[in-house]
Motif scaffolding. Sequence first.
Motif, mmCIF file in Angstrom:
data_model
loop_
_atom_site.group_PDB
_atom_site.id
_atom_site.type_symbol
_atom_site.label_atom_id
_atom_site.label_comp_id
_atom_site.label_asym_id
_atom_site.label_seq_id
_atom_site.Cartn_x
_atom_site.Cartn_y
_atom_site.Cartn_z
ATOM 1 N N ASN A 49 0.822 -1.214 0.000
ATOM 2 C CA ASN A 49 0.000 0.000 0.000
ATOM 3 C C ASN A 49 0.857 1.266 0.000
ATOM 4 O O ASN A 49 0.516 2.247 -0.652
ATOM 5 C CB ASN A 49 -0.935 0.015 1.223
ATOM 6 C CG ASN A 49 -2.049 -0.993 1.091
ATOM 7 O OD1 ASN A 49 -2.258 -1.552 0.024
ATOM 8 N ND2 ASN A 49 -2.760 -1.253 2.165
ATOM 9 N N LEU A 50 1.974 1.208 0.739
ATOM 10 C CA LEU A 50 2.860 2.382 0.796
ATOM 11 C C LEU A 50 3.447 2.672 -0.584
ATOM 12 O O LEU A 50 3.451 3.823 -1.035
ATOM 13 C CB LEU A 50 3.972 2.148 1.828
ATOM 14 C CG LEU A 50 5.051 3.218 1.932
ATOM 15 C CD1 LEU A 50 4.448 4.585 2.230
ATOM 16 C CD2 LEU A 50 6.069 2.879 3.000
ATOM 17 N N LEU A 51 3.912 1.625 -1.269
ATOM 18 C CA LEU A 51 4.506 1.819 -2.592
ATOM 19 C C LEU A 51 3.464 2.354 -3.585
ATOM 20 O O LEU A 51 3.751 3.279 -4.356
ATOM 21 C CB LEU A 51 5.109 0.498 -3.089
ATOM 22 C CG LEU A 51 5.832 0.544 -4.433
ATOM 23 C CD1 LEU A 51 6.958 1.565 -4.404
ATOM 24 C CD2 LEU A 51 6.404 -0.821 -4.789
ATOM 25 N N LYS A 52 2.252 1.786 -3.520
ATOM 26 C CA LYS A 52 1.187 2.232 -4.430
ATOM 27 C C LYS A 52 0.856 3.709 -4.186
ATOM 28 O O LYS A 52 0.711 4.483 -5.133
ATOM 29 C CB LYS A 52 -0.081 1.380 -4.216
ATOM 30 C CG LYS A 52 -0.071 0.086 -4.993
ATOM 31 C CD LYS A 52 -1.476 -0.445 -5.164
ATOM 32 C CE LYS A 52 -1.862 -1.403 -4.080
ATOM 33 N NZ LYS A 52 -3.177 -1.990 -4.193
ATOM 34 N N ALA A 53 0.737 4.065 -2.896
ATOM 35 C CA ALA A 53 0.383 5.450 -2.547
ATOM 36 C C ALA A 53 1.525 6.413 -2.872
ATOM 37 O O ALA A 53 1.276 7.528 -3.341
ATOM 38 C CB ALA A 53 0.020 5.535 -1.066
ATOM 39 N N LEU A 54 2.754 5.950 -2.655
ATOM 40 C CA LEU A 54 3.941 6.789 -2.913
ATOM 41 C C LEU A 54 4.001 7.212 -4.380
ATOM 42 O O LEU A 54 4.274 8.377 -4.694
ATOM 43 C CB LEU A 54 5.205 6.017 -2.522
ATOM 44 C CG LEU A 54 6.548 6.650 -2.857
ATOM 45 C CD1 LEU A 54 6.837 7.797 -1.904
ATOM 46 C CD2 LEU A 54 7.673 5.644 -2.783
ATOM 47 N N LEU A 55 3.735 6.263 -5.275
ATOM 48 C CA LEU A 55 3.837 6.545 -6.708
ATOM 49 C C LEU A 55 2.735 7.488 -7.196
ATOM 50 O O LEU A 55 2.827 8.039 -8.281
ATOM 51 C CB LEU A 55 3.805 5.239 -7.511
ATOM 52 C CG LEU A 55 4.996 4.311 -7.270
ATOM 53 C CD1 LEU A 55 4.775 2.971 -7.911
ATOM 54 C CD2 LEU A 55 6.297 4.933 -7.775
ATOM 55 N N LYS A 56 1.694 7.672 -6.383
ATOM 56 C CA LYS A 56 0.587 8.546 -6.786
ATOM 57 C C LYS A 56 0.751 9.974 -6.282
ATOM 58 O O LYS A 56 0.030 10.873 -6.708
ATOM 59 C CB LYS A 56 -0.722 7.990 -6.215
ATOM 60 C CG LYS A 56 -1.289 6.831 -7.009
ATOM 61 C CD LYS A 56 -2.761 6.673 -6.695
ATOM 62 C CE LYS A 56 -3.339 5.596 -7.573
ATOM 63 N NZ LYS A 56 -3.652 4.395 -6.861
ATOM 64 N N VAL A 57 1.683 10.196 -5.329
ATOM 65 C CA VAL A 57 1.801 11.518 -4.690
ATOM 66 C C VAL A 57 2.122 12.599 -5.724
ATOM 67 O O VAL A 57 2.980 12.420 -6.590
ATOM 68 C CB VAL A 57 2.888 11.497 -3.579
ATOM 69 C CG1 VAL A 57 3.138 12.883 -3.018
ATOM 70 C CG2 VAL A 57 2.488 10.551 -2.472
ATOM 71 N N ASP A 58 1.383 13.711 -5.627
ATOM 72 C CA ASP A 58 1.652 14.875 -6.477
ATOM 73 C C ASP A 58 2.266 15.969 -5.612
ATOM 74 O O ASP A 58 1.709 16.320 -4.575
ATOM 75 C CB ASP A 58 0.345 15.410 -7.078
ATOM 76 C CG ASP A 58 -0.331 14.382 -7.959
ATOM 77 O OD1 ASP A 58 0.288 13.941 -8.925
ATOM 78 O OD2 ASP A 58 -1.491 14.015 -7.656
ATOM 79 N N VAL A 59 3.408 16.482 -6.023
ATOM 80 C CA VAL A 59 4.033 17.590 -5.294
ATOM 81 C C VAL A 59 4.233 18.742 -6.273
ATOM 82 O O VAL A 59 4.927 18.588 -7.277
ATOM 83 C CB VAL A 59 5.390 17.166 -4.669
ATOM 84 C CG1 VAL A 59 5.964 18.288 -3.820
ATOM 85 C CG2 VAL A 59 5.229 15.912 -3.841
ATOM 86 N N GLU A 60 3.582 19.851 -5.959
ATOM 87 C CA GLU A 60 3.626 21.062 -6.805
ATOM 88 C C GLU A 60 3.345 20.706 -8.266
ATOM 89 O O GLU A 60 4.106 21.063 -9.174
ATOM 90 C CB GLU A 60 4.978 21.761 -6.646
ATOM 91 C CG GLU A 60 5.154 22.371 -5.265
ATOM 92 C CD GLU A 60 6.610 22.618 -4.909
ATOM 93 O OE1 GLU A 60 7.454 22.540 -5.808
ATOM 94 O OE2 GLU A 60 6.878 22.866 -3.737
#
Lengths: 140, 177
Positions: A49-60
Amino acid sequence: MRKKGQTEIIGLLFIVLLLMGIGLIFIKLSNSNNSNELAEIRSNIETTNLLKALLKVDVEGENIGDMLVECSLNSNCGRARSLIPDIMKTILKPGSSYKFEAVSNGVMFIELGDCEGSGIISNQPYVRQNIFVENRLKLC
Amino acid sequence: MVVDCFSNKKGVARMTETILVLFFVVVLISAVMIVYYKINIGNIKERGFELSEEGASVLLNSITRMAEVSCNNEDCLDIVKILAFREVSKRQASYYRSIFGNKKIFVERLYPESLEKECEVNDFNSNVFPGNCNKITIYEEVPESYNSKAIVSSPVSLWYDVHGAHSLGRITIEVYK
């Protein structure tokens, strides 16, 4: 005759105590194996779940998954190299370590973290801009 | 006569010996049974706790797929839906109590970091949202007294429709027994 009888009773008592001890150890061990299995399954789900969520993060306005594709295509890895450790530092418990790797066309183009040895590994492949990227996260 | 008295005494001594041996055997078996049941009860309690944790893990995965809170075509939680669901779950408390039971379910935004505060509708309407709060309680039904509390959590992707961006969060379930 009496001494012999006493020795026999002590021997019997010793055997009974020994059997009791073995029984208790067996009961304890049979239970602890179960808990370890559950903890392992839970860690596995958490890593995935962490890897899946990490790849979706949008920063600026920039997405981590897209940054990795950019890194693979143009070797422009600076942003991913600074953001991923920052995110992992925020989300991981103190004392935990990680290793993040991204591979494309058999070439590992990014490797972050210092988790060596055994740990829980999760893989998350995806295709963007016709580029196949396989991400691997290991938590120790 | 002398012989009879002697054999009688010997018989009593043997009988006493047998009774004593039987007594010790019964005491030993009872001790073993007591210890076994004590350990077994402890194990059953532990197993019960593990099962409630397991149940919470299953619920954790199913919540992230619930139409009420999940994103439409993606594996993430929609913040707007969560805020709306919080109100719905309060209004239809008995229905959701039958589904979730005695639990507290909340979502925290971890990255990018924001102010550590429970999000209210006012915060959502603010210009600085989501920087002004980081926690949303989806469901809360905490009993007045409980024996144990199991906590299960997992990282999750949070979708902020207003900004069109994903954040990294954590969904946590507290199970009260």
